[in-house]
Design an enzyme around this catalytic site. Structure first.
Site, mmCIF file in Angstrom:
data_model
loop_
_atom_site.group_PDB
_atom_site.id
_atom_site.type_symbol
_atom_site.label_atom_id
_atom_site.label_comp_id
_atom_site.label_asym_id
_atom_site.label_seq_id
_atom_site.Cartn_x
_atom_site.Cartn_y
_atom_site.Cartn_z
ATOM 1 C CG ASP A 28 0.517 -4.495 -5.393
ATOM 2 O OD1 ASP A 28 1.177 -5.355 -4.790
ATOM 3 O OD2 ASP A 28 0.991 -3.402 -5.758
ATOM 4 C CE LYS A 133 4.089 -4.359 -5.253
ATOM 5 N NZ LYS A 133 3.687 -2.978 -5.359
ATOM 6 C CB CYS A 166 2.369 -2.335 -8.821
ATOM 7 S SG CYS A 166 2.357 -0.934 -7.681
HETATM 8 C C1 C5J Z 1 -0.377 -0.486 -7.951
HETATM 9 C C2 C5J Z 1 -0.758 1.868 -7.678
HETATM 10 N N1 C5J Z 1 -0.452 -1.634 -7.303
HETATM 11 N N2 C5J Z 1 -1.329 1.995 -8.867
HETATM 12 N N3 C5J Z 1 -0.405 0.662 -7.208
HETATM 13 O O1 C5J Z 1 -0.310 -0.449 -9.167
HETATM 14 O O2 C5J Z 1 -0.589 2.837 -6.974
#
Ligand code: C5J
Length: 231
Positions: A28, A133, A166
């Site tokens: 991400d 995702k 994540c």
């Molecule tokens: C991720 C989030 N990628 N913190 N998303 O950690 O909402």
């Protein structure tokens, strides 16, 4: 040491890497989490913490590419019709922009929108798998498990954001599915420094109950192709 294993200096003990079965998964590293005007910023977070790890993520990615090892990218995002966005996720928190709303970088965390893209310095190259995702974990409602099986991957090195959300969720999912997981410490970040420290401690506690953690330099040193000029 068993044949074909290279030991990477790690905590709580050396990670027994199998180069034939090793991949990097970058979680991400998207504009929406790293740039002003994105989703992370709309939740009141200091996104500068995320951009600071870009050089370390970049050299880790390059090290895997140079070694001919797979690099897999994930993006947290949803379908434009929001059919994969449960109210329990959309309504959480108190952001100035909710997932699906139109912001300065397009619709927040929606597939194909400019803000959902991976930041340009870390953009995937041809042939690299990108997993979209809808959840925190990259195995939930995605093809990741099938992709890894098809490539014969059983060990994953993790980078990306955020460490305790994540990244950690995906490490736990992977661990439950039988993958050996190694987190690259300088190549992951949280909006909350104390959460990064705690997540790293949790992951490697109790004899690597979720996985190992290692420094980027120690990973790169061990996966580097041993170019020789022996006569
Ligand atoms: C991720 C989030 N990628 N913190 N998303 O950690 O909402």
């Amino acid at each position: 040491m068993a044949e074909g294993i290279i030991e990477i200096k790690a905590e709580p003990f050396a990670f027994p890497a199998k180069p034939d079965a090793l991949a990097l998964i970058v979680i991400d590293m998207q504009r929406d989490f790293a740039e002003p005007g994105g989703f992370g910023a709309s939740l009141g977070n200091d996104v500068g913490r995320i951009t600071r790890i870009v050089p370390d993520v970049k050299r880790l990615i390059q090290g895997f590419r140079d070694a001919g090892l797979p690099v897999i990218h994930t993006m947290e995002c949803h379908k434009p019709d929001l059919s994969d966005l449960p109210p329990a996720k959309r309504d959480r928190g108190n952001p100035t922009l909710r997932i699906g709303d139109v912001g300065p970088m397009g619709r927040v965390l929606i597939s194909g929108e400019p803000g959902t893209a991976i930041i340009s310095e870390l953009a995937p190259i041809d042939g690299e798998v990108v997993i979209e995702k809808p959840g925190k974990g990259a195995f939930y409602a995605t093809e990741l498990g099938d992709v890894l099986k098809a490539k014969g991957i059983s060990q994953l090195v993790f980078a990306g954001v955020t460490t305790e959300v994540c990244v950690q969720t995906t490490m736990r999912e992977a661990n439950d599915r039988g993958y050996e997981c190694l987190l690259a410490e300088e190549a992951t970040e949280s909006y909350f420094p104390e959460f990064k420290v705690a997540a790293i401690a949790m992951i490697r506690a109790q004899g690597a109950i979720v996985g190992w953690t290692a420094h980027v330099d120690d990973i790169l040193e061990r996966i580097a192709p041993k170019g020789g000029t022996d006569a």
